[in-house]
Design an enzyme around this catalytic site. Structure first.
Site, short mmCIF file in Angstrom:
data_model
loop_
_atom_site.label_atom_id
_atom_site.label_comp_id
_atom_site.label_asym_id
_atom_site.label_seq_id
_atom_site.Cartn_x
_atom_site.Cartn_y
_atom_site.Cartn_z
N TRP A 289 0.83 -1.21 0.00
CA TRP A 289 0.00 0.00 0.00
C TRP A 289 0.87 1.26 0.00
O TRP A 289 0.87 2.05 0.95
CB TRP A 289 -0.94 -0.02 1.21
CG TRP A 289 -2.01 -1.06 1.11
CD1 TRP A 289 -2.38 -1.79 0.02
CD2 TRP A 289 -2.88 -1.49 2.18
NE1 TRP A 289 -3.41 -2.65 0.34
CE2 TRP A 289 -3.75 -2.48 1.65
CE3 TRP A 289 -3.02 -1.13 3.53
CZ2 TRP A 289 -4.73 -3.10 2.41
CZ3 TRP A 289 -4.00 -1.76 4.29
CH2 TRP A 289 -4.85 -2.73 3.74
N ASN B 31 1.94 0.18 -10.10
CA ASN B 31 0.62 0.35 -10.70
C ASN B 31 -0.28 1.30 -9.93
O ASN B 31 -1.14 1.95 -10.51
CB ASN B 31 -0.07 -1.01 -10.80
CG ASN B 31 -1.49 -0.90 -11.31
OD1 ASN B 31 -1.71 -0.51 -12.46
ND2 ASN B 31 -2.48 -1.19 -10.46
N ASP C 169 4.93 -6.27 -9.15
CA ASP C 169 3.53 -6.47 -8.77
C ASP C 169 2.60 -6.05 -9.92
O ASP C 169 2.94 -5.18 -10.72
CB ASP C 169 3.26 -5.57 -7.54
CG ASP C 169 1.96 -5.90 -6.84
OD1 ASP C 169 1.81 -7.05 -6.39
OD2 ASP C 169 1.09 -5.00 -6.72
N LYS D 62 -0.17 -7.11 -15.11
CA LYS D 62 -1.20 -7.07 -16.15
C LYS D 62 -2.05 -5.81 -16.07
O LYS D 62 -2.89 -5.57 -16.94
CB LYS D 62 -2.07 -8.32 -16.09
CG LYS D 62 -3.03 -8.40 -14.92
CD LYS D 62 -3.67 -9.80 -14.89
CE LYS D 62 -5.14 -9.72 -14.50
NZ LYS D 62 -5.73 -11.06 -14.31
N GLU E 190 4.45 -10.48 -11.85
CA GLU E 190 3.24 -11.14 -11.39
C GLU E 190 2.11 -10.83 -12.36
O GLU E 190 1.58 -9.72 -12.38
CB GLU E 190 2.83 -10.65 -9.99
CG GLU E 190 1.60 -11.35 -9.47
CD GLU E 190 0.60 -10.44 -8.77
OE1 GLU E 190 -0.30 -10.95 -8.08
OE2 GLU E 190 0.68 -9.20 -8.93
N GLY F 167 -4.48 -17.58 -14.96
CA GLY F 167 -4.22 -18.99 -15.20
C GLY F 167 -4.11 -19.34 -16.68
O GLY F 167 -3.82 -20.48 -17.04
N ARG G 140 -0.28 -15.58 6.18
CA ARG G 140 0.88 -14.71 6.44
C ARG G 140 1.31 -14.83 7.90
O ARG G 140 1.56 -13.85 8.59
CB ARG G 140 0.51 -13.27 6.08
CG ARG G 140 0.20 -13.13 4.60
CD ARG G 140 -0.77 -12.02 4.29
NE ARG G 140 -1.03 -11.95 2.84
CZ ARG G 140 -1.36 -10.85 2.20
NH1 ARG G 140 -1.47 -9.70 2.85
NH2 ARG G 140 -1.57 -10.87 0.91
C1 ABC Z 1 -6.85 -6.81 1.23
C2 ABC Z 1 -7.18 -7.76 2.37
C3 ABC Z 1 -7.90 -8.98 1.88
C4 ABC Z 1 -9.14 -8.52 1.23
C5 ABC Z 1 -8.78 -7.54 0.12
C6 ABC Z 1 -10.00 -7.02 -0.55
O1 ABC Z 1 -8.03 -6.45 0.66
O2 ABC Z 1 -5.97 -8.14 3.00
O3 ABC Z 1 -8.20 -9.86 2.92
O4 ABC Z 1 -9.77 -9.65 0.69
C7 ABC Z 1 -2.28 -6.29 -1.33
C8 ABC Z 1 -2.30 -7.03 -0.01
C9 ABC Z 1 -3.64 -7.70 0.22
C10 ABC Z 1 -4.78 -6.70 0.05
C11 ABC Z 1 -4.64 -6.09 -1.35
C12 ABC Z 1 -5.75 -5.09 -1.67
O5 ABC Z 1 -3.39 -5.42 -1.45
O6 ABC Z 1 -1.28 -8.01 -0.04
O7 ABC Z 1 -3.68 -8.25 1.52
O8 ABC Z 1 -6.00 -7.40 0.25
O9 ABC Z 1 -5.71 -4.02 -0.79
C13 ABC Z 1 -0.79 -8.35 -6.03
C14 ABC Z 1 0.00 -8.81 -4.79
C15 ABC Z 1 -0.90 -8.73 -3.57
C16 ABC Z 1 -1.21 -7.26 -3.30
C17 ABC Z 1 -1.53 -6.51 -4.52
C18 ABC Z 1 -1.88 -5.10 -4.39
C19 ABC Z 1 -1.34 -7.03 -5.78
O10 ABC Z 1 0.54 -10.07 -5.02
O11 ABC Z 1 -0.33 -9.30 -2.42
O12 ABC Z 1 -2.33 -7.23 -2.38
O13 ABC Z 1 -0.62 -4.39 -4.51
C20 ABC Z 1 -5.49 -9.18 -8.67
C21 ABC Z 1 -4.24 -8.59 -9.32
C22 ABC Z 1 -2.97 -9.10 -8.65
C23 ABC Z 1 -3.03 -8.87 -7.14
C24 ABC Z 1 -4.27 -9.58 -6.61
C25 ABC Z 1 -4.43 -9.39 -5.11
O14 ABC Z 1 -5.44 -9.02 -7.25
O15 ABC Z 1 -4.23 -8.90 -10.69
O16 ABC Z 1 -1.87 -8.41 -9.20
N1 ABC Z 1 -1.80 -9.34 -6.45
C26 ABC Z 1 -8.56 -12.97 -10.79
C27 ABC Z 1 -8.00 -11.84 -11.61
C28 ABC Z 1 -6.66 -11.39 -11.02
C29 ABC Z 1 -6.87 -10.96 -9.59
C30 ABC Z 1 -7.41 -12.17 -8.82
C31 ABC Z 1 -7.64 -11.86 -7.36
O17 ABC Z 1 -8.65 -12.57 -9.42
O18 ABC Z 1 -7.84 -12.25 -12.95
O19 ABC Z 1 -6.17 -10.29 -11.76
O20 ABC Z 1 -5.60 -10.55 -9.02
O21 ABC Z 1 -8.55 -10.84 -7.23
C32 ABC Z 1 -7.72 -18.06 -12.00
C33 ABC Z 1 -7.95 -17.08 -13.11
C34 ABC Z 1 -7.46 -15.72 -12.66
C35 ABC Z 1 -8.19 -15.32 -11.39
C36 ABC Z 1 -7.93 -16.39 -10.34
C37 ABC Z 1 -8.58 -16.05 -9.01
O22 ABC Z 1 -8.39 -17.64 -10.82
O23 ABC Z 1 -7.24 -17.49 -14.27
O24 ABC Z 1 -7.68 -14.76 -13.67
O25 ABC Z 1 -7.66 -14.06 -10.91
O26 ABC Z 1 -8.19 -19.34 -12.39
CA CA Z 2 -3.12 0.47 -14.01
#
Ligand code: ABC
Ligand code: CA
Length: 475
Positions: free
Chosen positions: A82, A120, A207, A210, A231, A235, A346
């Site tokens: 964040w 991003n 991070d 996409k 990242e 899938g 975590r």
């Molecule tokens: C916080 C809370 C969570 C709460 C959430 C709403 O808010 O902690 O409990 O549920 C950081 C923190 C998280 C935090 C988030 C948001 O920020 O670590 O704890 O969650 O505030 C990266 C990092 C990740 C990080 C962020 C933000 C990005 O690795 O740790 O999170 O800087 C998307 C993004 C991906 C991102 C992920 C969290 O969200 O693309 O970069 N990760 C689909 C979408 C994806 C999407 C995913 C999850 O859902 O296509 O783009 O990721 O939302 C497959 C499909 C995929 C599909 C998956 C689920 O299934 O092929 O397309 O993904 O089969």
């Molecule tokens: Ca963007």
């Protein structure tokens, strides 16, 4: 360091706040609270023996820059994603000198440092019009026009929506940086160059790849001038393959889903994993050598949150170490952690006592040793893409000469056997099962027949040429 340098290595991924404390104490850490638990870079320095003793020669640390300080309805920014100020470090993790010392200490041990970076978005605590842009730093990010107009990402099939709308939620909106603005692009390229230089990073994990237009990445990674692994959380092989054109490597999400499904259950399908990997081998710019392979990470439920049969665990853990890309192990997996979805995955590692004689720690040490032996014993190990010599729903023989991995998902009550006629060994050649340290002879045609029992570590009989005593120790 370059892609070639990284391909010989294996990476231990850690969440700085949860890995180790500066003074080695073990404060309580309730994951459900989503709050800082006191892990630091000094703490990491103090536990490098633990990481190195398992055979890892690189670490990936969570993002390092200053984050929002608020305690929100989604908790605190202990994970580091964040960003509020790109030009300052997160004071919870230590000082600039601490991070530099981590880097130099790693290098003294011939280990690499990979830093996780987020470009991003920046994190806010209110939506427009109440969003206070002036809290962001530096000034490149201090007004609304430095960001894409607010909209939530709602349609993952619409790439413009994915790139220009916002992640996060109304508690913590992730204001989407205007990465089309040339002055912002120039800033970010200079920023990553300086971050890498100042802290001596050997690689970066990027991070939310996409969520930024593809043609942003070549100049960004050229400015970093170290290996970059992106990242692309998706899938789909075809979708992810586009990013192999603009990055050095991608996290192997397409194989992650069939991997967890294959070993997550005794009725899982190992051939689906094989098919995905074969697709990747032909779709990716340089094949599957340009991936980082993992079984767990900070965004997905740990394997043992849904499957605790130790034979399945050992098999699943083996995969990242016997495939083409760089193996990545998420901290805590070796201690048998079972946390489910974020935030439960975590856990503080200090609560484990960092024990080094647990079966999974020993398994990891063995896997790293076997891979190192393969890298050392053949100039072609890294450049030869793996082939599947046996592919059924329940058994795989993965050949990456001189390594042959025999995997099964029969579980602890099965006695799997493999018959691999064309394993490519010399007639009668002696092999070592790195799991059991037992020897085994190739047959006249260089084939291998093997059996394992009751899901003991022999389940994943991982064979490698003896190039020295069968030993899992490193130091
Ligand atoms: C916080 C809370 C969570 C709460 C959430 C709403 O808010 O902690 O409990 O549920 C950081 C923190 C998280 C935090 C988030 C948001 O920020 O670590 O704890 O969650 O505030 C990266 C990092 C990740 C990080 C962020 C933000 C990005 O690795 O740790 O999170 O800087 C998307 C993004 C991906 C991102 C992920 C969290 O969200 O693309 O970069 N990760 C689909 C979408 C994806 C999407 C995913 C999850 O859902 O296509 O783009 O990721 O939302 C497959 C499909 C995929 C599909 C998956 C689920 O299934 O092929 O397309 O993904 O089969
Ligand atoms: Ca963007």
């Amino acid at each position: 360091a370059s892609a070639q340098d990284w391909q010989k290595r294996s990476i231990y991924q850690l969440v700085t706040d949860r890995f180790a404390t500066s003074d080695g104490t073990s404060p309580a850490c309730d994951t459900s609270k989503r709050e800082y638990c006191n892990g630091t870079w000094q703490g990491v320095i103090g536990k490098l023996d633990y990481i190195q003793n398992m055979g890892f020669d690189a670490i990936w640390i969570s993002p390092v820059v200053a984050n929002i300080e608020e305690t929100t309805a989604d908790g605190q920014a202990y994970h580091g994603y964040w960003t509020e100020d790109q030009n300052s470090l997160n004071p919870h993790f230590g000082t600039s000198d601490d991070l530099k010392l981590l880097s130099t200490t790693l290098h003294e041990r011939s280990m690499y440092l990979m830093i996780d970076v987020v470009v991003n978005h920046m994190a806010a605590t209110a939506l427009p019009p109440n969003l206070n842009y002036s809290a962001f730093a530096p000034a490149n990010f201090s007004k609304s026009s430095d960001f894409h107009p607010f909209c939530w990402i709602t349609d993952y099939s619409n790439q413009t929506n994915v790139e220009q709308c916002w992640l996060g939620d109304s508690n913590v909106p992730l204001a989407d940086v205007d990465t089309e603005d040339p002055s912002i692009v120039t800033f970010l390229n200079g920023w990553i160059h300086d971050l890498v230089q100042v802290y001596g990073a050997d690689g970066i994990r990027i991070d939310t790849v996409k969520h930024i237009r593809k043609d942003f990445w070549p100049n960004f990674t050229a400015s970093a001038a170290v290996w970059s692994i992106g990242e692309v959380l998706d899938g789909d092989v075809q979708y992810v393959s586009q990013y192999t054109e603009v990055l050095d490597a991608v996290l192997d999400y397409p194989a992650f889903y069939p991997l967890t499904a294959a070993f997550g259950n005794t009725s899982g399908d190992l051939s689906a994993l094989a098919q995905t990997v074969q697709k990747e081998q032909s779709a990716y710019r340089l094949g599957t050598s340009m991936t980082g392979s993992f079984l767990e990470n900070q965004d997905n439920p740990r394997f043992q949150s849904f499957q605790t049969d130790q034979a399945l665990v050992l098999n699943a853990m083996t995969w990242p170490f016997v495939q083409d890309g760089v193996p990545i192990l998420y901290y805590g997996q070796e201690q048998g952690y079972t946390g489910a979805n974020d935030p439960y995955n975590r856990e503080a590692l200090w609560l484990s006592g960092y024990e080094e004689d647990k079966p999974l720690v020993i398994h990891v040490r063995m896997l790293n040793a076997a891979r190192k032996a393969a890298v050392a014993s053949s100039g072609n190990f890294l450049s030869t893409q793996l082939t599947f010599l046996t592919t059924t729903k329940n058994a795989l023989a993965v050949s990456k000469p001189p390594m042959l991995a025999l995997l099964s998902n029969g579980g602890s009550s099965s006695n799997p056997s493999w018959s691999v006629p064309n394993a490519g060994y010399k007639s009668g050649e002696t092999l070592i099962d790195a799991v059991s340290c037992n020897t085994l002879k190739a047959d006249k045609q260089g084939g291998v027949s093997a059996q394992s029992f009751n899901g003991t570590p022999k389940v994943n009989s991982l064979l490698y040429r003896p190039i020295g005593p069968c030993s899992h120790s490193f130091r």
